[in-house]
Design a protein around this motif. Structure first.
Motif, PDB file in Angstrom:
ATOM      1  N   SER A  13       0.579  -1.304  -0.055  1.00  0.00           N
ATOM      2  CA  SER A  13       0.160   0.015   0.246  1.00  0.00           C
ATOM      3  C   SER A  13       0.920   1.139  -0.030  1.00  0.00           C
ATOM      4  CB  SER A  13      -0.982  -0.029   1.099  1.00  0.00           C
ATOM      5  OG  SER A  13      -0.175   0.275   2.261  1.00  0.00           O
ATOM      6  N   ARG A  24      -2.209   0.411  -5.020  1.00  0.00           N
ATOM      7  CA  ARG A  24      -1.728   0.825  -3.188  1.00  0.00           C
ATOM      8  C   ARG A  24      -3.266   0.977  -2.776  1.00  0.00           C
ATOM      9  NH1 ARG A  24       1.451   4.641  -6.012  1.00  0.00           N
ATOM     10  NH2 ARG A  24       0.053   6.351  -5.197  1.00  0.00           N
ATOM     11  N   GLU A  25      -4.313   1.541  -3.295  1.00  0.00           N
ATOM     12  CA  GLU A  25      -5.618   1.580  -2.595  1.00  0.00           C
ATOM     13  C   GLU A  25      -6.212   0.362  -2.171  1.00  0.00           C
ATOM     14  OE1 GLU A  25      -7.727   4.438  -4.641  1.00  0.00           O
ATOM     15  OE2 GLU A  25      -6.600   5.903  -4.009  1.00  0.00           O
ATOM     16  N   LEU A  39      -4.486  -1.653   0.591  1.00  0.00           N
ATOM     17  CA  LEU A  39      -4.598  -1.024   1.763  1.00  0.00           C
ATOM     18  C   LEU A  39      -6.036  -1.436   2.268  1.00  0.00           C
ATOM     19  CD1 LEU A  39      -3.989   0.855   4.254  1.00  0.00           C
ATOM     20  CD2 LEU A  39      -4.983   2.612   2.822  1.00  0.00           C
TER      21      LEU A  39
END
Length: 185
Positions: A150, A161-162, A165
């Motif tokens: 993330s 990355r989102e 996460l």
């Protein structure tokens, strides 16, 4: 448990992670499974060629084989990037496929009284319970890799990355919701 490859080339440590994955189910449940094969085509002609995995029943529950179709895994379940950069995440996702196939073995030979019509329900519950156990046993390493993904601006785009996460947060929430564990069916 023998781990073999048919026309599959990868630097991913399948042996290491298969040992960790197969350590999760009760040992009585995996008796009779002699091999897990990572393949590019299924050996049984009637197998759904889009399936991620296939359980090939042996004689009387012995010499059963699990085949995992790596091209299908790479198409729909695990991005190749995870195998090379985030092996704990790849192994977690791979564990679901393997536990599903072990669940078919258990349903067929180890758990008497589960009706054939309820097989997929049984297998789903079995997969979830084993997945929970595997995730709990590797929690710190898996969450660390999701956190690293993330924050990795050099190799992941913003969407990736989102997504990492979000997956990390979902895992934490699911573990919190199931603090008492998920029982085997």
């Amino acid at each position: 448990m023998k781990v073999t490859f048919r026309k599959i080339k990868s630097n991913f440590p399948f042996d290491k992670y298969c040992k960790l994955i197969f350590a999760v189910p009760p040992s009585k449940d995996i008796i009779g499974i002699r091999e897990i094969r990572f393949v590019d085509t299924y050996s049984h002609p009637k197998t759904d060629h889009d399936a991620l995995g296939c359980y090939l029943q042996g004689n009387n529950g012995q010499n059963a084989v699990i085949e995992i179709h790596i091209p299908n895994i790479l198409k729909g379940k695990i991005h190749e990037f995870n195998f090379t950069h985030y092996p704990e995440v790849a192994a977690l996702l791979l564990s679901q496929v393997i536990f599903n196939e072990i669940g078919h073995h258990v349903h067929k030979f180890k758990r008497r009284g589960v009706k054939k019509e309820k097989r997929e329900i049984f297998v789903a519950k079995y997969t979830t319970a084993c997945y929970y156990r595997y995730l709990s046993s590797r929690k710190a390493k898996i969450l660390t890799e999701y956190r690293r993904a993330s924050r990795n601006i050099h190799e992941m785009d913003k969407e990736g990355r989102e997504s990492a996460l979000k997956s990390r947060d979902e895992i934490i929430a699911w573990l919190e919701e199931n603090r008492e564990g998920v029982p085997l069916p």
